[in-house]
Write a protein that holds these residues in place. Sequence first.
Motif, PDB file in Angstrom:
ATOM      1  N   ALA A   1       3.678  -2.854   1.133  1.00 30.06           N
ATOM      2  CA  ALA A   1       3.621  -1.838   0.076  1.00 30.06           C
ATOM      3  C   ALA A   1       2.163  -1.551  -0.220  1.00 30.06           C
ATOM      4  N   SER A   2       1.888  -0.363  -0.711  1.00 25.53           N
ATOM      5  CA  SER A   2       0.504  -0.033  -1.049  1.00 25.53           C
ATOM      6  C   SER A   2       0.432   0.629  -2.420  1.00 25.53           C
ATOM      7  N   CYS A   3       0.909   1.883  -2.500  1.00 31.67           N
ATOM      8  CA  CYS A   3       0.681   2.644  -3.733  1.00 31.67           C
ATOM      9  C   CYS A   3       1.646   2.245  -4.848  1.00 31.67           C
ATOM     10  N   THR A   4       2.832   1.795  -4.488  1.00 30.65           N
ATOM     11  CA  THR A   4       3.946   1.479  -5.401  1.00 30.65           C
ATOM     12  C   THR A   4       4.362   2.683  -6.257  1.00 30.65           C
TER      13      THR A   4
ATOM     14  N   GLY B   1       5.603   5.702  -4.600  1.00 30.25           N
ATOM     15  CA  GLY B   1       6.360   6.648  -3.788  1.00 30.25           C
ATOM     16  C   GLY B   1       5.514   7.706  -3.118  1.00 30.25           C
ATOM     17  N   MET B   2       4.242   7.387  -2.887  1.00 28.95           N
ATOM     18  CA  MET B   2       3.351   8.382  -2.289  1.00 28.95           C
ATOM     19  C   MET B   2       3.015   8.102  -0.830  1.00 28.95           C
ATOM     20  N   CYS B   3       2.711   6.828  -0.516  1.00 30.77           N
ATOM     21  CA  CYS B   3       2.047   6.544   0.751  1.00 30.77           C
ATOM     22  C   CYS B   3       3.004   6.287   1.907  1.00 30.77           C
ATOM     23  N   GLY B   4       4.234   5.923   1.627  1.00 27.93           N
ATOM     24  CA  GLY B   4       5.210   5.679   2.685  1.00 27.93           C
ATOM     25  C   GLY B   4       5.162   4.272   3.265  1.00 27.93           C
ATOM     26  N   THR B   5       4.265   3.421   2.779  1.00 23.55           N
ATOM     27  CA  THR B   5       4.111   2.088   3.367  1.00 23.55           C
ATOM     28  C   THR B   5       5.380   1.249   3.250  1.00 23.55           C
ATOM     29  N   CYS B   6       6.129   1.408   2.173  1.00 20.78           N
ATOM     30  CA  CYS B   6       7.292   0.544   1.931  1.00 20.78           C
ATOM     31  C   CYS B   6       8.579   1.140   2.504  1.00 20.78           C
TER      32      CYS B   6
ATOM     33  N   LEU C   1      12.182   4.651   0.192  1.00 18.50           N
ATOM     34  CA  LEU C   1      10.967   3.963  -0.251  1.00 18.50           C
ATOM     35  C   LEU C   1      11.414   2.954  -1.308  1.00 18.50           C
TER      36      LEU C   1
ATOM     37  N   CYS D   1       9.785   1.038  -3.206  1.00 21.20           N
ATOM     38  CA  CYS D   1       8.976   0.894  -4.427  1.00 21.20           C
ATOM     39  C   CYS D   1       9.454   1.820  -5.538  1.00 21.20           C
TER      40      CYS D   1
END
Length: 402
Positions: free
Chosen positions: A350-353, A355-360, A388, A390
Motif C-alpha cells: 500500500a502507498s497512498c491509502t 484510493g489514488m495510486c493503485g498499489t493495493c 483497492l 485501502c
Amino acid sequence: MVAGTGPHTTVIAGDLFAAQAGAGLTPPLWAPDCWGEEDQAVLVCRKVLEITHDVKSFHFEAEGHRAFSFDPGQFITLQLEIDGAAFSRCYTISSPPTRPHLISITVKRVPGGPVSNWLHDHVGPGTRITAQAPLGGFTLTGPPGPRYLFLSAGSGITPVMSMTRTLYDLGSDADVLFVHSARTPADIIFRRELEAIAAVMPNIRVVHVCEDDYPSERWMGLRGRLSTAMLQALVPDLEERETYTCGPAGYMASIRAMLGEVGYDMRRYHEESFSFESLPALAVPPSVHCGRGTTLPDGAEGDHTPSPDEEAGAPTTYSVEFVRSGLTVTCAADENLLDAAYTAGLRPPASCTQGMCGTCKTTMLSGEVDMQHNGGIRPREVAQNKILICCSKPLSDVRIDA
Ligand code: FES
C-alpha cells in the motif's frame, strides 16, 4: 531546425522520424494495455538532469524500445527496494505525452526522505526501476479550454509543467497564466525553460512569487506568499479560467480559501496532491459497489440487504479471507479491508491509502464491497473484480486474492 548528422548524410528532424518509421524503428506506443497483467513495466534511466540545487529530473525509457502513452498531469508509482525494505512512491510525470519516447519525473531531495535521497544518490543511466502504469484524473481533458490558470508551489509544479509543455508542443492557442510559488529564486523549478516558453508563446504567461531572496540573488519579482489581493491583480479574468492547482496541502488549502473568498465557481477547480495525510475530500468521490459478477454504475443504489446485526443496531462485521496468505480476519462494516489486514498483522502493499495510486489493487474472488476511490483504478479493472483494499469496506463476507 534540429539536424541529425551521419558520415554522409544530414537529415532534418521530420525526415528522421519518417526514415525511422520506414525502417520500422518507430517504437509502438506504450499504451496502458501493454503494461502486462499487473499493469507494471520496467523503466531504464537514460539521463539525470540537475534542475535546481536540490531537484533533479530523471528521464526513463521503456525496456523493450516502447513509447509511452499517458495524459498530462498523471502520475506513475515506482516500486523500489532500498536497503532491503520495499517502498512504493507516486511521482507525477513532468514530461509531456507529446514527447513519448521518454517519461520523466522531477524529484526534490527531502531531508531524511528514504526514497528521494536514494533516487538522487543512486539512480543514473542504466538504473532499472519497476513502475506501475500512469494513473490519475488531474489532467487536461477534452479539447484545450480557452483559458487556464495554473497554480503551483514547490515540486507541485510537475503536473502543470507537463500540461504546459504539452500545450507548447501542440502549438495551442489556449490562454495560460502560470503562477508558481517558491521559497527563493534559486528554488524555482524549470525557471529558464518556463521563461523560454513564455518568450516565444505570448499566450502563455508565467509569474513567479518568491518568499525571500537567495544569498546570491535578490528577488525583484512578486514577494511573499500568494494572497487574495495578488491573485485578483494577476488574474482579473479569474472567473473565465479553468484552475489547476498542485502543491503542499497548506498551499492548496489557502488557494481554496482565496477562491472561496472571491466567489470562484469551484466546479472549475482541479487540484492534486501527493501529501497523502491531508487530501481534501472530493465533492463527489467515485463510488463503486463491487460484487462478484455485479458492478453498479457510479451513483446507482446497491442491493445490499441489512443483516440481522444491522437491524438490531449492533456493529456489523464480516469475515475477510486473504486467500494467498491463508488468513481470515474480521472486518467491521465501516472499516477498510487494508486496516483489517494490518490489524491482523498482514502487510499487503500500500502507498497512498487514499484510493489514488493503485498499489493495493487486488482481485476480489467473492463477496461485495463499497469502494470509494480517487482514480486509482480503471473501469476495466473494476469490471474484472479488481478492488483497492485501502478504500473498500465490506458489504458481505469477502475473499480476496492476497
Ligand atoms: Fe494507494 Fe490503495 S494504497 S490506492
